[in-house]
Design an enzyme around this catalytic site. Structure first.
Site, PDB file in Angstrom:
ATOM      1  N   LYS A  44     -10.417   8.271   8.797  1.00 32.42           N
ATOM      2  CA  LYS A  44     -10.209   6.999   9.515  1.00 32.42           C
ATOM      3  C   LYS A  44     -11.468   6.133   9.417  1.00 32.42           C
ATOM      4  CE  LYS A  44      -8.346   4.982  13.708  1.00 32.42           C
ATOM      5  NZ  LYS A  44      -7.501   4.071  12.918  1.00 32.42           N
ATOM      6  N   GLY A  85      -7.336   1.544  17.083  1.00 36.78           N
ATOM      7  CA  GLY A  85      -6.560   0.423  17.630  1.00 36.78           C
ATOM      8  C   GLY A  85      -5.804   0.854  18.875  1.00 36.78           C
ATOM      9  N   HIS A 115      -9.454  11.335  15.810  1.00 36.69           N
ATOM     10  CA  HIS A 115      -8.649  11.115  14.606  1.00 36.69           C
ATOM     11  C   HIS A 115      -9.231  11.894  13.436  1.00 36.69           C
ATOM     12  CE1 HIS A 115      -6.622   7.637  16.494  1.00 36.69           C
ATOM     13  NE2 HIS A 115      -5.700   7.839  15.573  1.00 36.69           N
ATOM     14  N   ASN A 127      -0.097   0.923  17.410  1.00 36.91           N
ATOM     15  CA  ASN A 127       0.543   2.236  17.436  1.00 36.91           C
ATOM     16  C   ASN A 127       2.047   2.044  17.562  1.00 36.91           C
ATOM     17  OD1 ASN A 127       1.543   4.876  18.352  1.00 36.91           O
ATOM     18  ND2 ASN A 127      -0.639   5.391  18.368  1.00 36.91           N
ATOM     19  N   MET A 128       2.792   2.680  16.680  1.00 34.89           N
ATOM     20  CA  MET A 128       4.240   2.452  16.615  1.00 34.89           C
ATOM     21  C   MET A 128       5.020   3.554  17.324  1.00 34.89           C
ATOM     22  SD  MET A 128       4.850  -0.188  14.435  1.00 34.89           S
ATOM     23  CE  MET A 128       3.740  -1.259  13.537  1.00 34.89           C
ATOM     24  N   GLY A 141      -0.631   4.852  -0.006  1.00 31.50           N
ATOM     25  CA  GLY A 141      -1.508   5.297   1.092  1.00 31.50           C
ATOM     26  C   GLY A 141      -0.821   6.346   1.957  1.00 31.50           C
ATOM     27  N   GLY A 187       0.817  -1.221   0.000  1.00 29.50           N
ATOM     28  CA  GLY A 187       0.000   0.000   0.000  1.00 29.50           C
ATOM     29  C   GLY A 187       0.841   1.257   0.000  1.00 29.50           C
TER      30      GLY A 187
HETATM   31  P1  NAD Z   1      -4.791   4.839   3.670  1.00 30.71           P
HETATM   32  O1  NAD Z   1      -6.186   4.520   3.282  1.00 30.71           O
HETATM   33  O2  NAD Z   1      -4.234   6.184   3.336  1.00 30.71           O
HETATM   34  O3  NAD Z   1      -3.780   3.757   3.023  1.00 30.71           O
HETATM   35  C1  NAD Z   1      -4.037   2.383   2.921  1.00 30.71           C
HETATM   36  C2  NAD Z   1      -3.463   1.928   1.586  1.00 30.71           C
HETATM   37  O4  NAD Z   1      -3.581   0.497   1.501  1.00 30.71           O
HETATM   38  C3  NAD Z   1      -4.232   2.525   0.404  1.00 30.71           C
HETATM   39  O5  NAD Z   1      -3.293   3.079  -0.507  1.00 30.71           O
HETATM   40  C4  NAD Z   1      -4.941   1.303  -0.189  1.00 30.71           C
HETATM   41  O6  NAD Z   1      -5.098   1.418  -1.592  1.00 30.71           O
HETATM   42  C5  NAD Z   1      -3.958   0.186   0.185  1.00 30.71           C
HETATM   43  N1  NAD Z   1      -4.553  -1.142   0.069  1.00 30.71           N
HETATM   44  C6  NAD Z   1      -5.827  -1.522   0.317  1.00 30.71           C
HETATM   45  N2  NAD Z   1      -6.001  -2.826   0.024  1.00 30.71           N
HETATM   46  C7  NAD Z   1      -4.789  -3.278  -0.401  1.00 30.71           C
HETATM   47  C8  NAD Z   1      -4.324  -4.542  -0.845  1.00 30.71           C
HETATM   48  N3  NAD Z   1      -5.128  -5.617  -0.914  1.00 30.71           N
HETATM   49  N4  NAD Z   1      -3.031  -4.658  -1.157  1.00 30.71           N
HETATM   50  C9  NAD Z   1      -2.207  -3.590  -1.077  1.00 30.71           C
HETATM   51  N5  NAD Z   1      -2.597  -2.362  -0.698  1.00 30.71           N
HETATM   52  C10 NAD Z   1      -3.874  -2.216  -0.362  1.00 30.71           C
HETATM   53  O7  NAD Z   1      -4.703   4.543   5.226  1.00 30.71           O
HETATM   54  P2  NAD Z   1      -3.556   4.975   6.254  1.00 30.71           P
HETATM   55  O8  NAD Z   1      -3.938   6.229   6.973  1.00 30.71           O
HETATM   56  O9  NAD Z   1      -2.208   4.911   5.581  1.00 30.71           O
HETATM   57  O10 NAD Z   1      -3.674   3.802   7.331  1.00 30.71           O
HETATM   58  C11 NAD Z   1      -3.478   2.446   6.978  1.00 30.71           C
HETATM   59  C12 NAD Z   1      -3.676   1.566   8.213  1.00 30.71           C
HETATM   60  O11 NAD Z   1      -2.655   1.861   9.177  1.00 30.71           O
HETATM   61  C13 NAD Z   1      -5.008   1.812   8.928  1.00 30.71           C
HETATM   62  O12 NAD Z   1      -5.476   0.578   9.432  1.00 30.71           O
HETATM   63  C14 NAD Z   1      -4.621   2.745  10.075  1.00 30.71           C
HETATM   64  O13 NAD Z   1      -5.509   2.697  11.156  1.00 30.71           O
HETATM   65  C15 NAD Z   1      -3.262   2.185  10.419  1.00 30.71           C
HETATM   66  N6  NAD Z   1      -2.364   3.080  11.147  1.00 30.71           N
HETATM   67  C16 NAD Z   1      -1.585   2.517  12.103  1.00 30.71           C
HETATM   68  C17 NAD Z   1      -0.630   3.270  12.783  1.00 30.71           C
HETATM   69  C18 NAD Z   1       0.296   2.587  13.754  1.00 30.71           C
HETATM   70  O14 NAD Z   1       1.155   3.265  14.372  1.00 30.71           O
HETATM   71  N7  NAD Z   1       0.194   1.270  13.921  1.00 30.71           N
HETATM   72  C19 NAD Z   1      -0.508   4.648  12.493  1.00 30.71           C
HETATM   73  C20 NAD Z   1      -1.325   5.200  11.503  1.00 30.71           C
HETATM   74  C21 NAD Z   1      -2.234   4.406  10.817  1.00 30.71           C
END
Ligand code: NAD
Length: 257
Positions: A150, A156, A146, A115-116, A10, A7
């Site tokens: 979102k 999470g 958020h 959350n990282m 994203g 992704g």
């Molecule tokens: P986003 O929608 O901007 O990006 C997600 C990307 O994944 C998109 O480009 C989408 O096209 C792609 N995608 C969807 N299905 C796919 C597939 N089958 N194969 C490959 N790519 C695919 O979302 P975001 O803001 O970047 O967040 C992504 C995830 O990360 C969410 O679940 C969010 O809650 C999480 N997040 C976690 C943390 C952390 O610290 N753990 C921080 C921020 C966001």
């Protein structure tokens, strides 16, 4: 070590690409960045880009996955199949998904964290400690905000804070979590852990755990002002994972908190 990004167009994926490009990764010459989404081919990358997830997992030594639950459900098994190390940041995964992640981690090494950031992982430890010290007469409420894009709620991170509070109290969040209040709800039950959520604008992520006592209130808060903390945390987890045996690790393992 060859790093793959799923992704990569994203919000988080493109930040990871930016961090890698700015030299955040030591083995710069070996970086491999792949996307498994359709529109990546239309963009200009100076890295390898593929729309085939299987190819990405085969070529990379480690993959960082911030996509969505449906995609991550497939990626964990590709990681197990190719013995590719995996850092999962995707949120909105179910308990069943988490059990599958633990199964896949028998075949490869996985860091999974909602959350990282250093701050939030320390916050989880502090919430656990406060919940252990303060009796059930202190009402625990978790509030999060958020950005408007979102798609899952509560975040999470809010759930991770709830689990930390429940752990501190020696109870299960499944029995104590309250996610909806509307209309004639009746009075609050002793021991409930309540969640409330706001969505709007471009907020990167704000979390407060309230401990309401009689005549006093403790608030433990974290505010993310820039999403790059999550990307840097994921890259730190990736470096840490290098050479680790198969198994499921948390960000608290990575940060030793
Ligand atoms: P986003 O929608 O901007 O990006 C997600 C990307 O994944 C998109 O480009 C989408 O096209 C792609 N995608 C969807 N299905 C796919 C597939 N089958 N194969 C490959 N790519 C695919 O979302 P975001 O803001 O970047 O967040 C992504 C995830 O990360 C969410 O679940 C969010 O809650 C999480 N997040 C976690 C943390 C952390 O610290 N753990 C921080 C921020 C966001």
């Amino acid at each position: 070590m060859k790093v793959g990004i799923t992704g990569c167009a994203g919000r988080m994926g493109s930040l990871l690409v930016q961090e890698l490009r700015s030299g955040a990764w030591d083995d710069k010459g070996l970086v491999f960045v792949g996307g498994t989404i359709e529109n990546t081919e239309e963009q200009t990358f100076d890295f390898d880009v593929t729309s085939h997830a299987d190819e990405l997992f085969e070529k990379a030594d480690l993959v960082i996955d911030f996509t969505g639950p449906a995609a991550t459900r497939q990626h964990i098994w590709l990681a197990a199949k190719h013995k590719t190390a995996l850092v999962i940041g995707t949120t909105g995964l179910t308990e069943k998904d988490e059990m599958e992640i633990a199964d896949a981690a028998k075949e490869t090494s996985i860091v999974y964290a909602a959350n990282m950031s250093v701050g939030v992982n320390l916050l989880c430890a502090l919430v656990e400690q406060a919940a252990a010290r303060l009796g059930p007469e202190w009402d625990i409420e978790i509030f999060e905000t958020h950005h408007k894009h979102k798609v899952d709620a509560p975040s999470g991170t809010a759930l991770a804070l709830g689990k930390s509070a429940a752990k501190g109290r020696g109870v299960d969040l499944k029995d104590t979590g309250v996610y909806e209040r509307y209309g004639q709800t009746g009075a609050r039950n002793v021991g409930d852990i309540g969640f409330s959520v706001a969505r709007g604008g471009d907020v990167a992520g704000e979390h407060t755990t309230f401990f309401y006592g009689e005549g006093e209130r403790l608030e433990l808060s974290h505010r993310a002002t820039n999403r790059s903390i999550f990307a840097r945390g994921a890259l730190h987890a990736a470096s840490w994972l290098k050479g680790k045996p198969s198994g499921l690790y948390s960000m608290r393992d990575v940060l030793d908190i």
